[in-house]
Scaffold this active site. Sequence first.
Site, PDB file in Angstrom:
ATOM      1  N   ARG A   1      30.794  38.538  30.718  1.00  0.00           N
ATOM      2  CA  ARG A   1      29.597  39.327  30.386  1.00  0.00           C
ATOM      3  C   ARG A   1      28.913  38.813  29.123  1.00  0.00           C
ATOM      4  NH1 ARG A   1      33.133  41.955  33.005  1.00  0.00           N
ATOM      5  NH2 ARG A   1      34.400  42.218  31.154  1.00  0.00           N
TER       6      ARG A   1
ATOM      7  N   GLU B   1      45.269  42.371  25.104  1.00  0.00           N
ATOM      8  CA  GLU B   1      46.047  43.604  25.123  1.00  0.00           C
ATOM      9  C   GLU B   1      46.885  43.722  26.387  1.00  0.00           C
ATOM     10  OE1 GLU B   1      41.869  44.946  26.494  1.00  0.00           O
ATOM     11  OE2 GLU B   1      42.721  43.421  25.180  1.00  0.00           O
TER      12      GLU B   1
END
Length: 185
Positions: A75, A112
């Site tokens: 993005r 993460e």
Amino acid sequence: MRLTAPAAALPAPRRAALERAAALFRAVPDFPAPGVVFQDVTPVLADPAALRAVVEEMIAPYAGRFDAVAGLDARGFLLAGFAAALTDTGVLPLRKAGKLPVTAGHVAYELEYGSAALEASPELAVPGLRVLVLDDVLATGGTLAAAHELIAACGAEVAGSAVVLEVAGLDGRDRVPEALALFAA
């Protein structure tokens, strides 16, 4: 979704445009892994007024201080392309490993929910090139910190970094304290 302090201090019309953009975010639970709540900015990208408001605010603090805009896969490519068009600069995609036919650098990092690597094309390897880095989300800061490392390794300079959204509680701000975030979740 809430505006961050810098965005909240904007004049009323600009703040209103960003508040409209904030209403478009979509939270997707358990994506890309169980327990992760993905903050999807795609609806913001699909709305021309929201996209313009967001990108203009991302680049405003860095006006005149960069020669190219780097977008992070994927993005970030869209944000960087629009920013480059608005500022008459070039756009440099920082890609996931293995996607470029010719590379000038490679940096591995932790996410993460796993690990990844970024690569840059030779167009980034210009000593002194001032690069503004754009991405959609700042979570743990691994991707943005890797982008900074990759840009420096290629001989260019990081002129600044901006993200659309910062996810609280994942300590990304600790890794890239200078990054501008328009929104926080």
